[in-house]
Design a protein around this motif. Sequence first.
Motif, PDB file in Angstrom:
ATOM      1  N   TRP A  44     -14.651   2.979  -8.236  1.00 57.15           N
ATOM      2  CA  TRP A  44     -14.590   4.450  -8.243  1.00 57.15           C
ATOM      3  C   TRP A  44     -13.923   4.962  -6.966  1.00 57.15           C
ATOM      4  O   TRP A  44     -13.085   5.856  -6.998  1.00 57.15           O
ATOM      5  N   ARG A  45     -14.268   4.342  -5.834  1.00 53.74           N
ATOM      6  CA  ARG A  45     -13.706   4.760  -4.550  1.00 53.74           C
ATOM      7  C   ARG A  45     -12.189   4.528  -4.495  1.00 53.74           C
ATOM      8  O   ARG A  45     -11.442   5.379  -4.030  1.00 53.74           O
ATOM      9  N   GLU A  46     -11.779   3.373  -5.037  1.00 57.24           N
ATOM     10  CA  GLU A  46     -10.329   3.075  -5.064  1.00 57.24           C
ATOM     11  C   GLU A  46      -9.579   4.094  -5.919  1.00 57.24           C
ATOM     12  O   GLU A  46      -8.517   4.581  -5.531  1.00 57.24           O
ATOM     13  N   VAL A  47     -10.162   4.406  -7.079  1.00 63.33           N
ATOM     14  CA  VAL A  47      -9.508   5.371  -7.979  1.00 63.33           C
ATOM     15  C   VAL A  47      -9.428   6.732  -7.294  1.00 63.33           C
ATOM     16  O   VAL A  47      -8.383   7.392  -7.278  1.00 63.33           O
ATOM     17  N   ARG A  48     -10.544   7.176  -6.683  1.00 65.39           N
ATOM     18  CA  ARG A  48     -10.539   8.465  -5.973  1.00 65.39           C
ATOM     19  C   ARG A  48      -9.481   8.477  -4.877  1.00 65.39           C
ATOM     20  O   ARG A  48      -8.677   9.403  -4.792  1.00 65.39           O
ATOM     21  N   ASP A  49      -9.439   7.432  -4.069  1.00 66.23           N
ATOM     22  CA  ASP A  49      -8.491   7.410  -2.945  1.00 66.23           C
ATOM     23  C   ASP A  49      -7.042   7.444  -3.430  1.00 66.23           C
ATOM     24  O   ASP A  49      -6.158   7.948  -2.746  1.00 66.23           O
ATOM     25  N   GLY A  50      -6.800   6.903  -4.632  1.00 64.29           N
ATOM     26  CA  GLY A  50      -5.440   6.887  -5.165  1.00 64.29           C
ATOM     27  C   GLY A  50      -5.008   8.223  -5.751  1.00 64.29           C
ATOM     28  O   GLY A  50      -3.846   8.400  -6.109  1.00 64.29           O
ATOM     29  N   LYS A  51      -5.937   9.169  -5.862  1.00 64.51           N
ATOM     30  CA  LYS A  51      -5.604  10.438  -6.519  1.00 64.51           C
ATOM     31  C   LYS A  51      -5.116  11.520  -5.563  1.00 64.51           C
ATOM     32  O   LYS A  51      -4.736  12.600  -6.006  1.00 64.51           O
ATOM     33  N   PHE A  52      -5.144  11.259  -4.262  1.00 65.45           N
ATOM     34  CA  PHE A  52      -4.704  12.296  -3.324  1.00 65.45           C
ATOM     35  C   PHE A  52      -3.192  12.476  -3.417  1.00 65.45           C
ATOM     36  O   PHE A  52      -2.432  11.510  -3.355  1.00 65.45           O
ATOM     37  N   LYS A  53      -2.769  13.720  -3.580  1.00 64.58           N
ATOM     38  CA  LYS A  53      -1.331  13.988  -3.747  1.00 64.58           C
ATOM     39  C   LYS A  53      -0.685  14.428  -2.433  1.00 64.58           C
ATOM     40  O   LYS A  53       0.514  14.316  -2.257  1.00 64.58           O
TER      41      LYS A  53
END
Length: 350
Positions: A194-203
């Motif tokens: 979940w943390r990896e997915v969240r961190d990858g969503k920053f634009k």
Amino acid sequence: MRTLKLKKGNLDTFLAKISELGELWGPRKKGEVYIYDRIDDLRDLVKEPVITFLPIKKLFLPPRFQMLHYDGKIYEENINQFEQRIVYGVPPCEIHSLLIFDKLFGLKYKDPYYFKRREKTIIIALSCTPSSACLCKSARTHVIEEGFDLAITDLNDFYLVWVGTSKGDDLIRAAPELFDKNVTQEDIQKFIKWREVRDGKFKKSIDFVTMPDLMDLNYNSHIWKEFAEKCLSCGACSMVCPTCNCYDVIDEIELGDNSVNRERFWDSCMFKEYSMVAGGHNFREAKAERLKLWYTHKLKSFTDAYKKYSCVGCGRCVITCPVDINILSVVEALLTGKVDKDSLLTEKGK
Ligand code: SF4
Ligand code: SF4
């Protein structure tokens, strides 16, 4: 820090149970926006993470409140009337803004109006995934280690619940049967994913570390004048920013009975009158000077004094400024020496 699991279907039961311990507050929809409000009916509470129109500061220092009342003979301070509150759904960036306020209002003279409300408030943080304007990863405010009583992360099948304080523990003890102490290796892997997915969503990102130097170097830059040509001095950026904390105090005198209400209300260094002193002199009459002060505060001076940025990356100035002067457009100008006038609107949408 103790970590527990809560089944998805048990959140409402838990919130209903803890609302017996104090007033329940949290985000609810109002028109097109979300606001923090008192929740009397759980169906009104938005349980998913959202960014509210005004930040959490409004619960600790309301936009306008009475500090004291003088009836002509004695005065009474309004600092003992606060009810116990439990606030659900506070995102990590706003937890950091409260930690900043704890520092600012806890210096030599502690602000009783802030700290009384703080003492009476239990905070349930809620992890979120970034919207397009969020900058919290750059500000390192997307994670929290303190400043909450419980912190909840939604891992689809269940919530991971971090117990941050003894007050948080009291909430768990109101309904211990709802929680599972057995956090397995599989659960940990789900959290890491979940943390990896969240961190990858920053634009969007900002290199905050380089900003104090850039603010110094751009002190006399033309960019401030160019931004000032568009700025409306409306103060909206200050009102929505979770770390802006300027206020004014006035005494309202009732004619006839000599009673006085002392009122405190949000102010903004973007307002022309803010820097006016007795005799009519104004230290920051020019809009460009006021804009420069605002961004010096966010990007440099607080970092010098507290080793922390006073921008927590919530993205509200990006969403709110009617002419698109915000942390992103200003940082872009600091880096390039150019104000992108095409992206600065004279009025949003035109
Ligand atoms: S920067 Fe934008 S929000 Fe702030 S005072 Fe100027 S016009 Fe208003
Ligand atoms: S400067 Fe903008 S992004 Fe940073 S905390 Fe304030 S409103 Fe949020």
